[in-house]
Scaffold this motif. Sequence first.
Motif, PDB file in Angstrom:
ATOM      1  N   TRP A  29      -2.859 -23.422  73.104  1.00 42.05           N
ATOM      2  CA  TRP A  29      -1.419 -23.189  73.099  1.00 42.05           C
ATOM      3  C   TRP A  29      -1.010 -22.082  74.061  1.00 42.05           C
ATOM      4  CZ3 TRP A  29       2.597 -25.899  71.450  1.00 42.05           C
ATOM      5  CH2 TRP A  29       2.323 -26.975  70.595  1.00 42.05           C
ATOM      6  N   GLU A  30      -1.896 -21.074  74.195  1.00 43.82           N
ATOM      7  CA  GLU A  30      -1.603 -20.024  75.170  1.00 43.82           C
ATOM      8  C   GLU A  30      -1.557 -20.597  76.577  1.00 43.82           C
ATOM      9  OE1 GLU A  30      -4.490 -16.951  74.448  1.00 43.82           O
ATOM     10  OE2 GLU A  30      -3.645 -16.649  72.446  1.00 43.82           O
ATOM     11  N   LEU A  31      -2.505 -21.532  76.842  1.00 44.84           N
ATOM     12  CA  LEU A  31      -2.522 -22.168  78.158  1.00 44.84           C
ATOM     13  C   LEU A  31      -1.237 -22.953  78.410  1.00 44.84           C
ATOM     14  CD1 LEU A  31      -6.195 -23.481  78.235  1.00 44.84           C
ATOM     15  CD2 LEU A  31      -5.201 -21.712  79.697  1.00 44.84           C
ATOM     16  N   LEU A  32      -0.777 -23.642  77.354  1.00 49.03           N
ATOM     17  CA  LEU A  32       0.455 -24.421  77.513  1.00 49.03           C
ATOM     18  C   LEU A  32       1.640 -23.514  77.836  1.00 49.03           C
ATOM     19  CD1 LEU A  32       0.300 -27.157  74.716  1.00 49.03           C
ATOM     20  CD2 LEU A  32      -0.399 -27.285  77.096  1.00 49.03           C
ATOM     21  N   LYS A  33       1.689 -22.382  77.166  1.00 45.66           N
ATOM     22  CA  LYS A  33       2.771 -21.425  77.415  1.00 45.66           C
ATOM     23  C   LYS A  33       2.750 -20.967  78.875  1.00 45.66           C
ATOM     24  CE  LYS A  33       4.677 -20.504  73.323  1.00 45.66           C
ATOM     25  NZ  LYS A  33       6.101 -20.739  73.076  1.00 45.66           N
ATOM     26  N   LYS A  34       1.532 -20.719  79.384  1.00 39.04           N
ATOM     27  CA  LYS A  34       1.373 -20.272  80.765  1.00 39.04           C
ATOM     28  C   LYS A  34       1.866 -21.343  81.735  1.00 39.04           C
ATOM     29  CE  LYS A  34      -2.493 -17.114  81.121  1.00 39.04           C
ATOM     30  NZ  LYS A  34      -3.951 -17.084  81.339  1.00 39.04           N
ATOM     31  N   MET A  35       1.483 -22.583  81.425  1.00 36.12           N
ATOM     32  CA  MET A  35       1.861 -23.681  82.311  1.00 36.12           C
ATOM     33  C   MET A  35       3.364 -23.874  82.368  1.00 36.12           C
ATOM     34  SD  MET A  35      -0.863 -26.691  82.039  1.00 36.12           S
ATOM     35  CE  MET A  35      -0.893 -26.599  80.341  1.00 36.12           C
ATOM     36  N   GLN A  36       3.981 -23.644  81.229  1.00 40.34           N
ATOM     37  CA  GLN A  36       5.427 -23.804  81.149  1.00 40.34           C
ATOM     38  C   GLN A  36       6.115 -22.894  82.173  1.00 40.34           C
ATOM     39  OE1 GLN A  36       6.923 -22.601  77.415  1.00 40.34           O
ATOM     40  NE2 GLN A  36       8.843 -23.717  77.657  1.00 40.34           N
ATOM     41  N   LYS A  37       5.497 -21.744  82.401  1.00 38.76           N
ATOM     42  CA  LYS A  37       6.086 -20.778  83.332  1.00 38.76           C
ATOM     43  C   LYS A  37       6.074 -21.298  84.755  1.00 38.76           C
ATOM     44  CE  LYS A  37       5.329 -16.555  80.734  1.00 38.76           C
ATOM     45  NZ  LYS A  37       4.079 -16.722  79.947  1.00 38.76           N
TER      46      LYS A  37
ATOM     47  N   ASP B  20       1.922 -26.103  61.486  1.00 39.63           N
ATOM     48  CA  ASP B  20       2.000 -24.687  61.861  1.00 39.63           C
ATOM     49  C   ASP B  20       2.158 -24.520  63.368  1.00 39.63           C
ATOM     50  OD1 ASP B  20      -0.566 -25.808  61.963  1.00 39.63           O
ATOM     51  OD2 ASP B  20      -1.490 -23.831  62.101  1.00 39.63           O
ATOM     52  N   GLU B  21       1.744 -25.532  64.154  1.00 44.72           N
ATOM     53  CA  GLU B  21       1.860 -25.415  65.604  1.00 44.72           C
ATOM     54  C   GLU B  21       3.302 -25.576  66.076  1.00 44.72           C
ATOM     55  OE1 GLU B  21      -0.918 -28.197  67.239  1.00 44.72           O
ATOM     56  OE2 GLU B  21      -2.627 -26.878  66.871  1.00 44.72           O
ATOM     57  N   ALA B  22       4.157 -26.072  65.173  1.00 46.86           N
ATOM     58  CA  ALA B  22       5.553 -26.311  65.550  1.00 46.86           C
ATOM     59  C   ALA B  22       6.237 -25.030  66.007  1.00 46.86           C
ATOM     60  CB  ALA B  22       6.313 -26.907  64.377  1.00 46.86           C
ATOM     61  N   SER B  23       5.907 -23.918  65.353  1.00 49.46           N
ATOM     62  CA  SER B  23       6.608 -22.670  65.670  1.00 49.46           C
ATOM     63  C   SER B  23       6.286 -22.178  67.079  1.00 49.46           C
ATOM     64  CB  SER B  23       6.261 -21.601  64.632  1.00 49.46           C
ATOM     65  OG  SER B  23       4.873 -21.555  64.468  1.00 49.46           O
ATOM     66  N   LEU B  24       5.262 -22.778  67.725  1.00 40.17           N
ATOM     67  CA  LEU B  24       4.896 -22.363  69.075  1.00 40.17           C
ATOM     68  C   LEU B  24       5.703 -23.092  70.146  1.00 40.17           C
ATOM     69  CD1 LEU B  24       1.067 -22.452  68.410  1.00 40.17           C
ATOM     70  CD2 LEU B  24       2.470 -20.398  68.605  1.00 40.17           C
ATOM     71  N   CYS B  25       6.477 -24.117  69.723  1.00 37.40           N
ATOM     72  CA  CYS B  25       7.236 -24.903  70.696  1.00 37.40           C
ATOM     73  C   CYS B  25       8.637 -24.317  70.872  1.00 37.40           C
ATOM     74  CB  CYS B  25       7.386 -26.345  70.222  1.00 37.40           C
ATOM     75  SG  CYS B  25       5.829 -27.153  69.897  1.00 37.40           S
ATOM     76  N   ASP B  26       9.288 -24.661  72.014  1.00 35.48           N
ATOM     77  CA  ASP B  26      10.684 -24.273  72.202  1.00 35.48           C
ATOM     78  C   ASP B  26      11.561 -25.032  71.220  1.00 35.48           C
ATOM     79  OD1 ASP B  26       9.840 -22.714  74.232  1.00 35.48           O
ATOM     80  OD2 ASP B  26      10.416 -24.109  75.831  1.00 35.48           O
TER      81      ASP B  26
END
Lengths: 309, 350
Positions: free
Chosen positions: A173-181, A194-200
């Motif tokens: 999930w950290e990688l996904l956040k980075k890619m989003q940038k 629980d992974e839902a809270s990590l999405c926009d």
Amino acid sequence: MSVNINIRNITKSFGEIQALNNVSLDIDQGELFGFIGPDGSGKTSLFRILTSLLLPDTGTVSVDGLDVVKDFKKIRNITGYMPGRFSLYADLSVEENLNFYASIFNTSVKENYDLIKDIYSHIEPFKKRKVHALSGGMKQKLALSCALVHKPSLLILDEPTTGVDAVSRMEFWELLKKMQKINITILVSTPYMDEASLCDRVALMQNGNLLAVNTPQQIIKQYKQQIFAVKTDNMHPLVADLERMNKEALVYRFGESIHVSSNAYDLELFESELKTNLSKLNHKDIRINKISPLIEDCFLALMDKNVVE
Amino acid sequence: MLQIIFIIPVAQLLILAYAVTFEIKNVRFITIDHDRSTHSKKLINKFNGSAFFEYKGNAENYEEAEEMIISDKADQVLVIEPGFGKKLNTERTGSVQVITNAINGNAASLMSAYATSIIADYNREIIIEQNPVNFTGLPIDTKPSFWYNPELDYITYMVPGILVLLVTIIGMFLSGMNLVKEKEIGTIEQINVTPIKKYQFIAGKLIPFWVIANIDLAFGLVIAKLVFNIPIIGSLPLLFFVASIYLVVILSFGLLISTLTNTMQQSMFISWFFLVIFILMSGLFTPIESMPQWAQMIDTINPVAYFIKINRMIMLKGSGFMDFQREFWILIVYAIGMFIFSTMRYRKTA
């Protein structure tokens, strides 16, 4: 660079089974968008339509203004897809797989190395290893590298964290956040609430329907009930006992305690009644706490409502 | 896997070439000799002296002889009637009966032909013996001469056909299993979302197997030459050129089956269905010319039949391109058609 997606009235059925039921949704540029739902809720079918692998029965989908049915060739060039089932060649090495997918897209690993560096560096020490000998987490990272190697503007990941250990999941999930940038629109599906809270933003799916589409914060805000976490010395019959006592409320196991959600007018009264009724049923050491809801509580409530209706 | 691809054809060639033969040796042969004269003894000795017959003794009567056939101790019975010798001496005629176990019709007609030729031979001897001065030979003298396979060696005939068989099996199964395997394990999903062109994908599947099958053919030819000493009279480059076209037909056929099926099991069944029909009707074992008209019609779409025919022509007769032009152009059309068809049938969407 990144794309927006407009989904309009998509329906898809397989024989008797209604996989998607009139789904409409807009996803903005550069969003990290999550699809949450149990197995068989229609997440994969929706993704397969978005990647032009499956044709919808009715409705239209456009990706950056391109129609998924008519302009599928253009869409395939800008989409990176990671299927739910691991789909790389097990008899090729890590390096060979990556080079193969790069060359199919008329590019090279070297050209887009910056993009995949963060992920690929984790598995690069094993680049000569055959893929069948990789661990689950490493396989996922390789699959993500292969989906990214052609610099897509839309990344679609079907349950990327299923079957992956908790630490690797967080890393992922950290990688996904980075890619989003770096400006890629990312769609992720997951059965883990629980992974839902990590999405926009997240969409909750069940039986081919969209139950809710919102930011995780908004979904929690809209939850109006009070949740009581109940624990006693005798946990085994507790769910059944609580269900019998509270016909109106939603009762479910949650970690180490049982959650009871109530919309009773007088919550103090509800709590004391709960306590007396439980001690009548020989429960001792009763602990009842009022807690604020997590996103899982909201989803369970929404899904329960959907089933009842 | 690579070892299997090469070991299996070699084993096939070695086993089939020796095993698949229509020659019959060691026919177990018994007599019911009611005559017991010098003439009957002489006739029996002629059978006994032949390499094809193995004399298993004399039965007293039909019942005993039948019992031996039923218990599979004998294949053929020679019945000599009482007074056979005497009749030959006085009336100059005599008759014998040959009974053959005809469960296997092919074998029976061969056994019967062997027996008839021995009796004919004996006939000649008697004529010469009884009329040594006036005998000038039969009116028509036949001197058969067998071209391209002078010793009538069955292996020479079979091996070029078996070579075709083995590249066909390898080609059809490798290609037939391959694409459907990708469907089963899911790797096709990842390929389908890429912009790869259909014909590129199908060609990418075809070329490696095409190379493998050609190497297999070369391997088989070396064995044919070294182990069986089969003459390879025609041009090898021409043989490989035709084989290359033929392999495109077979591999595209396999890939077509693969695109139409969803599991390896389905693909296996369909591949077998076509292989068995193609091979049994290919003229490998029985000449196509002796098949019924409708079967010959079906054979016009049997690629295996064309290549076996061409392969035998090149290897045994040294035929050139002009001699099998027709078959060659049919294979070309077939190859192009099958490749286009399998490409069209491959779907990148479900």
